[in-house]
Design a protein around this motif. Structure first.
Motif, PDB file in Angstrom:
ATOM      1  N   ASN A   1       5.134   7.491 -13.679  1.00 27.70           N
ATOM      2  CA  ASN A   1       4.192   5.941 -14.420  1.00 27.70           C
ATOM      3  C   ASN A   1       3.837   5.188 -12.338  1.00 27.70           C
ATOM      4  OD1 ASN A   1       1.552   4.915 -15.769  1.00 27.70           O
ATOM      5  ND2 ASN A   1       2.584   3.398 -16.510  1.00 27.70           N
ATOM      6  N   HIS A   2       3.556   5.567 -11.400  1.00 30.76           N
ATOM      7  CA  HIS A   2       4.142   4.736 -10.366  1.00 30.76           C
ATOM      8  C   HIS A   2       2.713   5.070  -9.272  1.00 30.76           C
ATOM      9  CE1 HIS A   2       8.937   4.556 -10.176  1.00 30.76           C
ATOM     10  NE2 HIS A   2       8.116   3.388 -11.354  1.00 30.76           N
ATOM     11  N   VAL A   3       2.285   4.320  -8.613  1.00 30.49           N
ATOM     12  CA  VAL A   3       0.727   4.876  -7.879  1.00 30.49           C
ATOM     13  C   VAL A   3       1.388   5.786  -6.953  1.00 30.49           C
ATOM     14  CG1 VAL A   3      -0.188   4.220  -5.672  1.00 30.49           C
ATOM     15  CG2 VAL A   3      -0.476   3.057  -7.947  1.00 30.49           C
ATOM     16  N   ASP A   4       1.733   7.236  -6.296  1.00 30.41           N
ATOM     17  CA  ASP A   4       1.929   8.609  -5.651  1.00 30.41           C
ATOM     18  C   ASP A   4       1.493   7.552  -3.971  1.00 30.41           C
ATOM     19  OD1 ASP A   4       2.619  10.237  -4.532  1.00 30.41           O
ATOM     20  OD2 ASP A   4       1.129  11.388  -4.634  1.00 30.41           O
ATOM     21  N   HIS A   5       3.146   7.635  -3.788  1.00 26.02           N
ATOM     22  CA  HIS A   5       3.480   6.656  -2.470  1.00 26.02           C
ATOM     23  C   HIS A   5       2.688   7.646  -1.034  1.00 26.02           C
ATOM     24  CE1 HIS A   5       6.955   4.423  -3.396  1.00 26.02           C
ATOM     25  NE2 HIS A   5       5.513   3.619  -3.762  1.00 26.02           N
ATOM     26  N   ALA A   6       2.370   9.652  -1.717  1.00 20.78           N
ATOM     27  CA  ALA A   6       1.789   9.634  -0.905  1.00 20.78           C
ATOM     28  C   ALA A   6       0.118   9.404  -0.896  1.00 20.78           C
ATOM     29  CB  ALA A   6       2.116  12.035  -0.854  1.00 20.78           C
TER      30      ALA A   6
ATOM     31  N   CYS B   1      -7.605  -2.381   3.552  1.00 22.25           N
ATOM     32  CA  CYS B   1      -6.779  -1.916   4.861  1.00 22.25           C
ATOM     33  C   CYS B   1      -6.818  -2.904   6.172  1.00 22.25           C
ATOM     34  CB  CYS B   1      -6.322   0.000   5.132  1.00 22.25           C
ATOM     35  SG  CYS B   1      -6.437   0.776   3.636  1.00 22.25           S
ATOM     36  N   PHE B   2      -6.242  -3.518   6.334  1.00 14.88           N
ATOM     37  CA  PHE B   2      -6.633  -4.227   7.350  1.00 14.88           C
ATOM     38  C   PHE B   2      -5.612  -4.136   8.601  1.00 14.88           C
ATOM     39  CE2 PHE B   2      -5.720  -7.327   4.162  1.00 14.88           C
ATOM     40  CZ  PHE B   2      -8.093  -7.707   3.679  1.00 14.88           C
ATOM     41  N   ALA B   3      -6.188  -4.157   9.735  1.00 15.34           N
ATOM     42  CA  ALA B   3      -6.012  -3.621  11.285  1.00 15.34           C
ATOM     43  C   ALA B   3      -5.739  -4.662  11.729  1.00 15.34           C
ATOM     44  CB  ALA B   3      -6.500  -3.007  11.697  1.00 15.34           C
ATOM     45  N   GLN B   4      -3.840  -4.481  12.115  1.00 19.16           N
ATOM     46  CA  GLN B   4      -3.393  -5.877  13.248  1.00 19.16           C
ATOM     47  C   GLN B   4      -2.730  -5.187  14.208  1.00 19.16           C
ATOM     48  OE1 GLN B   4      -3.212  -9.522  11.438  1.00 19.16           O
ATOM     49  NE2 GLN B   4      -0.498  -9.505  13.028  1.00 19.16           N
ATOM     50  N   GLY B   5      -2.570  -5.179  15.540  1.00 19.51           N
ATOM     51  CA  GLY B   5      -1.917  -4.701  16.410  1.00 19.51           C
ATOM     52  C   GLY B   5      -2.370  -2.692  16.536  1.00 19.51           C
ATOM     53  N   ASP B   6      -0.594  -2.733  16.376  1.00 14.06           N
ATOM     54  CA  ASP B   6      -1.085  -1.110  15.645  1.00 14.06           C
ATOM     55  C   ASP B   6      -0.522  -0.307  14.708  1.00 14.06           C
ATOM     56  OD1 ASP B   6       1.595  -2.117  15.873  1.00 14.06           O
ATOM     57  OD2 ASP B   6       2.878  -0.299  16.978  1.00 14.06           O
ATOM     58  N   LYS B   7      -0.852  -1.906  13.664  1.00 14.01           N
ATOM     59  CA  LYS B   7      -0.205  -1.261  12.464  1.00 14.01           C
ATOM     60  C   LYS B   7      -1.541  -1.701  11.702  1.00 14.01           C
ATOM     61  CE  LYS B   7       4.725  -2.891  12.964  1.00 14.01           C
ATOM     62  NZ  LYS B   7       4.134  -3.564  14.243  1.00 14.01           N
ATOM     63  N   ILE B   8      -1.648  -1.021  10.455  1.00 14.75           N
ATOM     64  CA  ILE B   8      -1.989  -0.814   9.150  1.00 14.75           C
ATOM     65  C   ILE B   8      -1.770  -1.693   7.776  1.00 14.75           C
ATOM     66  CG2 ILE B   8      -2.899   0.408   7.158  1.00 14.75           C
ATOM     67  CD1 ILE B   8      -4.819   0.370   9.565  1.00 14.75           C
ATOM     68  N   PHE B   9      -1.998  -2.753   7.392  1.00 14.62           N
ATOM     69  CA  PHE B   9      -1.267  -3.273   6.307  1.00 14.62           C
ATOM     70  C   PHE B   9      -2.408  -3.142   5.296  1.00 14.62           C
ATOM     71  CE2 PHE B   9      -0.291  -5.583  10.168  1.00 14.62           C
ATOM     72  CZ  PHE B   9       1.150  -5.769   9.568  1.00 14.62           C
ATOM     73  N   ILE B  10      -1.634  -2.785   3.985  1.00 14.25           N
ATOM     74  CA  ILE B  10      -2.206  -2.661   3.109  1.00 14.25           C
ATOM     75  C   ILE B  10      -2.303  -3.647   1.371  1.00 14.25           C
ATOM     76  CG2 ILE B  10      -2.779  -1.100   0.873  1.00 14.25           C
ATOM     77  CD1 ILE B  10      -2.014   1.474   2.791  1.00 14.25           C
ATOM     78  N   THR B  11      -3.155  -3.840   0.932  1.00 19.46           N
ATOM     79  CA  THR B  11      -2.795  -5.054   0.225  1.00 19.46           C
ATOM     80  C   THR B  11      -3.821  -4.774  -0.826  1.00 19.46           C
ATOM     81  OG1 THR B  11      -4.873  -6.625   0.593  1.00 19.46           O
ATOM     82  CG2 THR B  11      -2.822  -6.909   1.675  1.00 19.46           C
ATOM     83  N   ARG B  12      -3.205  -5.051  -2.857  1.00 15.98           N
ATOM     84  CA  ARG B  12      -3.921  -4.914  -3.610  1.00 15.98           C
ATOM     85  C   ARG B  12      -3.891  -6.067  -3.540  1.00 15.98           C
ATOM     86  NH1 ARG B  12      -1.039  -7.482  -8.288  1.00 15.98           N
ATOM     87  NH2 ARG B  12      -2.122  -6.003  -9.517  1.00 15.98           N
TER      88      ARG B  12
ATOM     89  N   PHE C   1       6.337  -2.147   0.263  1.00 19.62           N
ATOM     90  CA  PHE C   1       6.767  -3.967  -0.717  1.00 19.62           C
ATOM     91  C   PHE C   1       6.358  -4.387  -1.584  1.00 19.62           C
ATOM     92  CE2 PHE C   1       6.444  -3.912   4.590  1.00 19.62           C
ATOM     93  CZ  PHE C   1       7.593  -3.610   4.911  1.00 19.62           C
ATOM     94  N   GLY C   2       5.704  -2.939  -1.789  1.00 19.08           N
ATOM     95  CA  GLY C   2       5.086  -3.708  -3.720  1.00 19.08           C
ATOM     96  C   GLY C   2       4.603  -2.399  -4.143  1.00 19.08           C
ATOM     97  N   GLN C   3       4.069  -2.475  -5.602  1.00 18.47           N
ATOM     98  CA  GLN C   3       3.794  -1.840  -6.455  1.00 18.47           C
ATOM     99  C   GLN C   3       2.324  -1.952  -6.928  1.00 18.47           C
ATOM    100  OE1 GLN C   3       4.676   1.481  -7.448  1.00 18.47           O
ATOM    101  NE2 GLN C   3       6.003   1.957  -6.398  1.00 18.47           N
ATOM    102  N   PRO C   4       0.894  -1.339  -6.213  1.00 23.15           N
ATOM    103  CA  PRO C   4      -0.049  -1.301  -7.089  1.00 23.15           C
ATOM    104  C   PRO C   4      -0.493  -0.377  -8.429  1.00 23.15           C
ATOM    105  CG  PRO C   4      -0.024   0.442  -5.617  1.00 23.15           C
ATOM    106  CD  PRO C   4       1.376  -0.303  -5.680  1.00 23.15           C
ATOM    107  N   PHE C   5      -1.385  -1.160  -9.091  1.00 25.16           N
ATOM    108  CA  PHE C   5      -1.588  -0.206 -10.473  1.00 25.16           C
ATOM    109  C   PHE C   5      -3.083   0.298 -10.687  1.00 25.16           C
ATOM    110  CE2 PHE C   5       1.664  -4.197 -11.115  1.00 25.16           C
ATOM    111  CZ  PHE C   5       2.371  -3.386 -11.384  1.00 25.16           C
ATOM    112  N   LEU C   6      -2.827   0.909 -11.593  1.00 27.85           N
ATOM    113  CA  LEU C   6      -4.171   1.933 -12.078  1.00 27.85           C
ATOM    114  C   LEU C   6      -5.602   0.517 -12.213  1.00 27.85           C
ATOM    115  CD1 LEU C   6      -5.763   4.478 -12.592  1.00 27.85           C
ATOM    116  CD2 LEU C   6      -5.099   3.502 -15.370  1.00 27.85           C
ATOM    117  N   GLY C   7      -6.761   1.026 -10.990  1.00 30.02           N
ATOM    118  CA  GLY C   7      -7.364   0.327 -11.100  1.00 30.02           C
ATOM    119  C   GLY C   7      -7.402  -0.548 -10.134  1.00 30.02           C
ATOM    120  N   ASP C   8      -6.205  -1.080  -9.559  1.00 29.46           N
ATOM    121  CA  ASP C   8      -6.237  -1.563  -8.273  1.00 29.46           C
ATOM    122  C   ASP C   8      -6.819  -1.870  -7.095  1.00 29.46           C
ATOM    123  OD1 ASP C   8      -4.336  -3.998  -9.422  1.00 29.46           O
ATOM    124  OD2 ASP C   8      -3.169  -2.577  -8.482  1.00 29.46           O
TER     125      ASP C   8
END
Length: 246
Positions: free
Chosen positions: A179-184, A220-231, A209-216
């Protein structure tokens, strides 16, 4: 390529490479296994091995992953053969375990991964330390982690950027058996966003860093050489950091 870890926790597992959905066609013409496919195969092998015990009062969370995929000539033709996945322990902490995985197609390496899982006591929402017996089961420590892609630790900080490069919604197909969001799936989303940044790397390093949930809704934000994913919280509109990847 290179020898596999000499301490293998489970016999090599035969697996299928799906021609239609597992092969990555790079801009340069190379063909590789998709990073998300390598992580899904590693996850399947881990659960098939029953190495991590799932109990009523504990849960496991993947906190970091690194994957490296290798070009293979004529991968379409060769992928009709069974690939072999090998799994080992590279390091063990108080309540965390580092796992290495190598995926081979005959004598060619398709991908290597290294992942960190932490065990948590669900009633206390705190780390659940391993017993001595469990540590012996995991073989305590092994020094062959240098053959696997290196993990990195990123600072848990929301990006300054406010312009999303990709938005996805968590659906039922993204929820795994625990019942976790698949990390793949999250790795696949990060890979997609990195591709949009013209970062066509064979190596991906991910921190969770955190767990998203069904329906979230995930942004995705680009900054420098990284992608940040937020819910985004539907009630408050507040953004919570889920993933940093590069």
């Amino acid at each position: 390529m290179m020898p596999l870890c000499s301490i293998v926790m489970n016999k090599a597992l035969k697996t299928t490479i799906r021609i239609s959905s597992d092969i990555w066609h790079k801009r340069c013409g190379q063909k590789l296994l998709l990073p998300s496919s390598a992580l899904r195969i590693a996850d399947h092998h881990l659960h098939a091995s029953a190495m991590l015990a799932f109990e009523d009062d504990t849960d496991w969370f993947c906190v970091s992953q690194a994957v490296r995929c290798f070009p293979v000539d004529m991968l379409h033709e060769k992928s009709v053969e069974d690939a072999q996945s090998s799994l080992c322990v590279t390091k063990i902490g108080t309540s965390s375990i580092h796992l290495g995985n190598s995926l081979m197609l005959k004598d060619e390496t398709l991908a290597t991964t290294q992942r960190v899982f932490c065990r948590v006591s669900t009633p206390a929402s705190a780390s659940a330390a391993f017993t001595e017996q469990e540590r012996k089961k995991f073989l305590v420590f092994h020094h062959s982690e240098d053959i696997f892609p290196q993990l990195e630790r990123f600072e848990a900080k929301l990006p300054d950027s406010k312009n999303s490069v990709l938005s996805v919604k968590v659906g039922p197909q993204h929820i795994n058996f625990a019942n976790h969001v698949d990390h793949a799936f999250l790795a696949e989303t990060a890979h997609h966003a990195l591709y949009l940044m013209n970062k066509d790397s064979d190596n991906i390093v991910i921190n969770y860093f955190g767990q998203p949930f069904l329906g979230d809704s995930l942004q995705c934000f680009a900054q420098g050489d990284k992608i940040f994913i937020t819910r985004t919280d539907d009630d408050t509109g507040e953004n919570t950091l889920i993933v940093i990847a590069k």
